[in-house]
Write an enzyme that holds these catalytic residues in place. Structure first.
Site, PDB file in Angstrom:
ATOM      1  N   GLY A  90       0.983  -1.488  -0.449  1.00  0.00           N
ATOM      2  CA  GLY A  90       0.369   0.040  -0.072  1.00  0.00           C
ATOM      3  C   GLY A  90       1.074   1.107  -0.279  1.00  0.00           C
ATOM      4  O   GLY A  90       2.231   1.405   0.479  1.00  0.00           O
ATOM      5  N   ASN A 114      -8.530   9.935   3.361  1.00  0.00           N
ATOM      6  CA  ASN A 114      -7.685   9.457   2.256  1.00  0.00           C
ATOM      7  C   ASN A 114      -9.061   9.423   1.542  1.00  0.00           C
ATOM      8  O   ASN A 114      -8.748   9.651   0.480  1.00  0.00           O
ATOM      9  CB  ASN A 114      -6.620   8.564   2.026  1.00  0.00           C
ATOM     10  CG  ASN A 114      -5.530   9.237   2.430  1.00  0.00           C
ATOM     11  OD1 ASN A 114      -5.530  10.566   3.146  1.00  0.00           O
ATOM     12  ND2 ASN A 114      -4.682   8.703   3.080  1.00  0.00           N
ATOM     13  N   GLY A 124      -6.748   1.848  -3.500  1.00  0.00           N
ATOM     14  CA  GLY A 124      -6.490   0.498  -4.169  1.00  0.00           C
ATOM     15  C   GLY A 124      -6.203  -0.273  -2.812  1.00  0.00           C
ATOM     16  O   GLY A 124      -6.180  -1.769  -3.520  1.00  0.00           O
ATOM     17  N   GLY A 172       2.106   4.769   1.137  1.00  0.00           N
ATOM     18  CA  GLY A 172       2.402   5.595   2.532  1.00  0.00           C
ATOM     19  C   GLY A 172       3.811   5.345   3.434  1.00  0.00           C
ATOM     20  O   GLY A 172       4.579   3.964   3.019  1.00  0.00           O
ATOM     21  N   GLU A 215       0.300  -0.689  -7.250  1.00  0.00           N
ATOM     22  CA  GLU A 215      -0.330   0.342  -7.939  1.00  0.00           C
ATOM     23  C   GLU A 215       0.655   1.510  -7.659  1.00  0.00           C
ATOM     24  O   GLU A 215       0.435   2.331  -8.458  1.00  0.00           O
ATOM     25  CB  GLU A 215      -1.407   1.071  -6.851  1.00  0.00           C
ATOM     26  CG  GLU A 215      -1.940   2.274  -6.754  1.00  0.00           C
ATOM     27  CD  GLU A 215      -3.339   2.795  -5.691  1.00  0.00           C
ATOM     28  OE1 GLU A 215      -4.236   1.499  -6.016  1.00  0.00           O
ATOM     29  OE2 GLU A 215      -3.559   2.998  -4.969  1.00  0.00           O
TER      30      GLU A 215
END
Lengths: 484, 484
Positions: free
Chosen positions: B259, B376, B380, B261, B286
């Site tokens: 993910g 946020n 995805g 971040g 992603e």
């Protein structure tokens, strides 16, 4: 399509059910065929239930199975763990008092969950067939996950059921995707296409027993549609007719899926009157229910694809008597193909599923009464709701004779999130949630879907939540006490 | 791969940003490029923010964009509706006080949501490119949904950004799936395969303006990994090494997604030490974050596929200086391919995503603080979590300097359900939830993942819930007040 003339071909280890049971480890993990309460093994489960030995089996099915497993075996205490969908009283009671451990999974994912490990470590597959050879079988009234099951075990036991007609051969199109990361795309190019054949093949050394039976399925009973069902169907029909006219996705055909159950069955029937112009109506779903046979009989349905004939006894009789005619338009597939995320996407299938309750922001509870008590399981509803270009949730606005609202401020269990749900339909009307913020969704659902008896309470609840602020406001203190 | 030598080719309608703004309808629905805060248009958004005219635009991006849109335009009051993901302070405040309407969608589904209607009715696409011709463009630091955007509108406006190097051409592999129901399977046969080219083509009549800019992205800033991040990374690494050894899915290679971040970035870095034997490590996700460049530099990563270079400024500089070398191993795709459910399935990608909180039954809140305040968006994370053969959620066991537990009895917002989540990892340990009942999950998460400070309160909460009975027991009265 050649219909086999023999039930048994080649040199087969034919035995009786009791001797299979004698060989079964008491804590085995057993994969059973069956989906929509049809096509599951019957004689061996009854023999297990009757055996003196104490079993504590893990039983994994593709979908719901009949009373021989989910009543008799459960009442005999033979099942310790049962995955991932059930629809019978005995197993449901045991799941809810935790005497049977239960885990709920998406149908489409289950084949891989089992075959590639982590979910269970399977020992044996017990599957129903209409015919069997030394290294192949032809499934009966459902396919479910049988293709994955026979690839996942070293020991395959087949029940050949003479009560299931050999003509079912004509419906089956078996295909098992390859192993990631070299899994090829599913080569199906149309909802009613065929890419396999009736036989499921396996390693001949794995076939350890064949048991002959002659017992019908214990299938669904559909209730007659209620007035509320018919109003939901009417609202859905109006909405779909408008949508189909406006969207370029449906220029030539309309592909739909309906959830399993009496409401889904009633909704299918209502499509007969829908004016879709000269577009072909195509069903691409999980189960064939009686309503679809009606549409086929009336030439309202171009084609249907599913993994199971989840018919009433009457429907089953109708199917069996006219199998070759229905097989011109109907295909049965493995459940990971009938529910395939990529096929639902590529064919642009409109998903219509029901629910226990829906909250004002569009989150859906399909499984847990009061957030705690399991009903059946999520089944394939998530496969379709997530991957469809248009996901519709249909439900009555109230339950328990109008005493409680199925539209609630906050769902006490979430199976389908706001990210996946496009439209809510009740007997009151239609809320189109596409492109709306949570507050806008709440307004639409309250005004179009809620029962007037509960509108004031829902309004008050929204006001309390709104005072807390935020994008999707909740008053967590009173979220579950709003009707008091 | 031929790198173009010119930014502008052919007879193009080059204008300044202000004249584009003069032509824009005040309530237009605008599709913008951009993903991971890079590759978004910059000059026209600033000109809109500075314009005298009052705009009330609907702005749809593929993923997060930079300050020119989500700070400047929002603070100017030019945006009424903003879909479906954001990561900037101004827009987040406006989303939470409902001055900007926001709807959260899965990234993979968004291209179709927009192109085939229902979600928005788009008027114009404003997209950043490194080069443009009369009927084509080459995107810059992200692709996002630009291929779908240009197919969805009659009016395309291109910002050609000279601050983005032409060498980015080498990364791009553009492909837009056809229209359902005749959508062909995506012909990609490997995570690092290529099926398109750098250009996105469009109808030349749709290109109404080209604006030249020379402004860098305003990208992410990653914090240094904390001790807790490193402990989570260490737990994850041990778990993955064991899993990869035991599963047949990873015999030759390990495909992973992380993910977006700082935690995801730290976890990527930790893979450098993982002992996966001689298996190739492949990223299929992603975004490319800085941690992946480290792995590429150290020859630890065989290949990477994503839709965006969501790098820090340092990372971007490193990328730009070595673009041709990185392009040997890195592909950028449209976001509906980088996040494609069927590709995640076919390639067997292990999904690793973070969360705000996780409940004892494995439901995950990724988006809403206290159930109400949007952070946020789901991005995805659902595309990967749902379709992966192994879905891992990583998070610290506590937040706010240990004052609150991120392991809770009941998630006040659910983005990923128990049906999709396989494993939870905190700095305390790993809970493997596969094949477990809800009560078993609660025990595993409590014992392996919760912080000891909160174990007694979680135990009490479970006991209260258990007294109510059911498969997945909750005490709804106290579900959200357990810490008091």
């Amino acid at each position: 399509m050649t219909i086999p003339s023999e039930r048994l071909s080649g040199d087969l280890p034919v035995v009786d059910a009791e001797s299979v049971v004698d060989q079964l480890e008491p804590d085995a993990t057993v994969l059973v065929s069956g989906f929509g309460r049809v096509g599951y093994p019957k004689a061996i489960p009854l023999a297990i239930a009757d055996a003196d030995e104490e079993f504590g089996l893990t039983v994994v099915s593709g979908g719901s199975v009949g009373d021989e497993i989910d009543e008799a075996m459960v009442e005999a205490g033979a099942i310790d763990r049962r995955y991932p969908y059930q629809s019978a009283g005995a197993v449901r009671r045991s799941v809810n008092d935790e005497t049977v451990a239960f885990a709920d999974r998406h149908i489409a994912a289950l084949a891989d969950d089992v075959q590639y490990g982590g979910f269970v470590d399977p020992d044996v597959a017990i599957v129903e067939a209409i015919a069997v050879g030394e290294d192949w079988l032809i499934p009966s009234t459902s396919i479910g996950h049988t293709p994955a099951w026979v690839e996942s075990v070293d020991q395959i036991i087949v029940e050949v059921n003479r009560a299931q007609p050999l003509e079912l051969t004509a419906f089956h199109d078996n295909y098992r995707p390859g192993t990631p990361p070299n899994r090829e795309p599913v080569p199906l190019s149309a909802p009613d296409g065929r890419i396999g054949g009736p036989r499921i093949e396996f390693d001949s050394e794995a076939l350890t027993a064949v048991v002959e039976t002659e017992t019908p399925d214990s299938p669904y009973e559909f209730r007659d549609p209620t007035d509320v069902d018919l109003e939901i169907a009417s609202n859905l029909q109006s909405f779909l007719v408008e949508e189909v006219r406006e969207s370029s996705l449906y220029d030539d055909s309309v592909r739909v899926q309906f959830g399993v159950g009496s409401l889904g069955n009633a909704l299918m029937g209502a499509l007969a009157d829908a004016d879709f112009g000269d577009r072909d109506l195509v069903y691409f779903g999980e189960v064939i229910q009686d309503g679809l046979l009606d549409l086929l009989d009336e030439n309202q349905l171009h084609a249907a694809s599913a993994t199971s004939f989840a018919l009433s006894s009457d429907g089953q009789e109708r199917l069996f008597e006219n199998a070759s005619r229905y097989a011109e338009d109907v295909v049965l597939r493995p459940a990971d193909l009938s529910n395939s995320p990529t096929l639902v996407d590529r064919f642009g299938v409109i998903a219509v599923n029901s629910a226990l309750e829906v909250d004002l922001y569009g989150h859906v509870n399909s499984t847990h009464v009061d957030g705690s008590r399991m009903l059946n399981g999520i089944g394939g509803s998530g496969d379709f709701t997530r991957n469809s270009p248009l996901s519709v949730i249909t439900l009555p606005s109230t339950a328990v004779d109008g005493d409680i609202s199925r539209i609630v401020p906050m769902a006490p269990h979430v199976d389908h999130t706001e990210h996946d749900v496009d439209v809510i339909v009740t007997e009151r009307g239609v809320a189109d949630l596409r492109g709306t913020s949570p507050r806008e969704r709440a307004r639409a659902i309250l005004e179009s879907c809620a029962h007037p008896d509960f509108e004031p309470a829902l309004e008050s609840s929204l006001e309390r939540a709104d005072a807390n602020g935020g994008h999707e406001p909740h008053d967590l203190e009173t979220a579950f006490s709003w009707q008091e």
